[in-house]
Design a protein around this motif. Structure first.
Motif, short mmCIF file in Angstrom:
data_model
loop_
_atom_site.label_atom_id
_atom_site.label_comp_id
_atom_site.label_asym_id
_atom_site.label_seq_id
_atom_site.Cartn_x
_atom_site.Cartn_y
_atom_site.Cartn_z
N LEU A 33 -3.80 1.96 7.04
CA LEU A 33 -2.75 2.89 7.47
C LEU A 33 -3.11 3.52 8.80
N ASP A 34 -4.38 3.96 8.94
CA ASP A 34 -4.84 4.55 10.20
C ASP A 34 -4.67 3.57 11.35
N ALA A 35 -5.08 2.32 11.14
CA ALA A 35 -4.99 1.30 12.19
C ALA A 35 -3.54 1.05 12.60
N ALA A 36 -2.62 1.22 11.68
CA ALA A 36 -1.20 1.01 11.97
C ALA A 36 -0.53 2.28 12.51
N GLY A 37 -1.28 3.38 12.59
CA GLY A 37 -0.72 4.63 13.09
C GLY A 37 0.16 5.35 12.08
N ILE A 38 -0.05 5.08 10.81
CA ILE A 38 0.73 5.72 9.75
C ILE A 38 -0.07 6.86 9.15
#
Length: 76
Positions: A62-67
Protein backbone atom coordinates in the motif's frame (compact mmCIF):
# COMPACT_ATOMS: atom_id res chain seq x y z
CA UNK A 1 4.69 -10.86 6.07
CA UNK A 2 6.98 -13.17 4.18
CA UNK A 3 5.30 -16.44 3.32
CA UNK A 4 1.76 -15.37 4.29
CA UNK A 5 -1.00 -16.26 1.84
CA UNK A 6 -2.96 -13.00 1.61
CA UNK A 7 -5.73 -14.70 -0.36
CA UNK A 8 -6.04 -17.34 2.35
CA UNK A 9 -7.15 -14.69 4.85
CA UNK A 10 -10.89 -14.40 5.48
CA UNK A 11 -12.67 -11.21 4.39
CA UNK A 12 -16.21 -12.32 5.21
CA UNK A 13 -17.56 -10.14 7.98
CA UNK A 14 -14.77 -7.53 7.95
CA UNK A 15 -15.82 -3.88 7.89
CA UNK A 16 -14.69 -2.00 4.80
CA UNK A 17 -14.18 1.78 4.90
CA UNK A 18 -14.65 3.99 1.83
CA UNK A 19 -12.60 6.74 0.25
CA UNK A 20 -14.12 8.55 -2.72
CA UNK A 21 -12.87 11.05 -5.24
CA UNK A 22 -10.90 11.35 -8.41
CA UNK A 23 -12.60 10.33 -11.64
CA UNK A 24 -16.34 10.06 -11.33
CA UNK A 25 -18.19 6.98 -12.51
CA UNK A 26 -21.22 7.67 -14.78
CA UNK A 27 -23.51 6.19 -12.10
CA UNK A 28 -22.03 8.25 -9.26
CA UNK A 29 -18.80 8.85 -7.40
CA UNK A 30 -15.97 6.34 -7.76
CA UNK A 31 -15.04 4.90 -4.36
CA UNK A 32 -12.44 2.44 -3.15
CA UNK A 33 -13.01 0.33 -0.05
CA UNK A 34 -10.30 -0.87 2.32
CA UNK A 35 -10.29 -3.21 5.32
CA UNK A 36 -7.59 -4.57 7.60
CA UNK A 37 -7.63 -8.36 7.40
CA UNK A 38 -4.49 -9.10 9.42
CA UNK A 39 -1.56 -7.47 11.24
CA UNK A 40 0.08 -6.56 7.92
CA UNK A 41 -2.69 -7.39 5.48
CA UNK A 42 -5.36 -5.35 3.71
CA UNK A 43 -8.25 -6.05 1.35
CA UNK A 44 -9.22 -3.42 -1.23
CA UNK A 45 -12.44 -3.40 -3.18
CA UNK A 46 -14.49 -1.27 -5.57
CA UNK A 47 -17.75 0.20 -4.31
CA UNK A 48 -19.26 -0.11 -7.81
CA UNK A 49 -18.55 -3.86 -7.78
CA UNK A 50 -19.26 -4.98 -4.20
CA UNK A 51 -19.59 -8.64 -5.20
CA UNK A 52 -16.13 -8.74 -6.81
CA UNK A 53 -13.34 -10.42 -4.84
CA UNK A 54 -11.23 -7.70 -3.16
CA UNK A 55 -7.55 -7.45 -3.96
CA UNK A 56 -5.12 -8.15 -1.10
CA UNK A 57 -2.04 -6.13 -0.16
CA UNK A 58 0.58 -5.85 2.57
CA UNK A 59 1.13 -2.50 4.30
CA UNK A 60 4.42 -2.11 2.39
CA UNK A 61 2.59 -2.65 -0.91
CA UNK A 62 0.00 0.00 0.00
CA UNK A 63 2.84 2.39 0.91
CA UNK A 64 4.60 1.70 -2.40
CA UNK A 65 1.37 2.47 -4.27
CA UNK A 66 0.86 5.72 -2.31
CA UNK A 67 -2.27 4.45 -0.57
CA UNK A 68 -2.64 5.74 2.98
CA UNK A 69 -5.08 3.81 5.20
CA UNK A 70 -5.64 7.06 7.14
CA UNK A 71 -7.57 8.38 4.12
CA UNK A 72 -10.07 5.61 4.88
CA UNK A 73 -10.13 6.43 8.59
CA UNK A 74 -7.90 3.42 9.32
CA UNK A 75 -4.49 3.25 10.95
CA UNK A 76 -1.55 1.29 9.60
Amino acid sequence: MSGMDLYGLVVDGVRFSRACGGNTHPDGEACVTLARIGDDAWAMGDSKRPDAEPLRFTTAELDAAGIDPARFGLSA
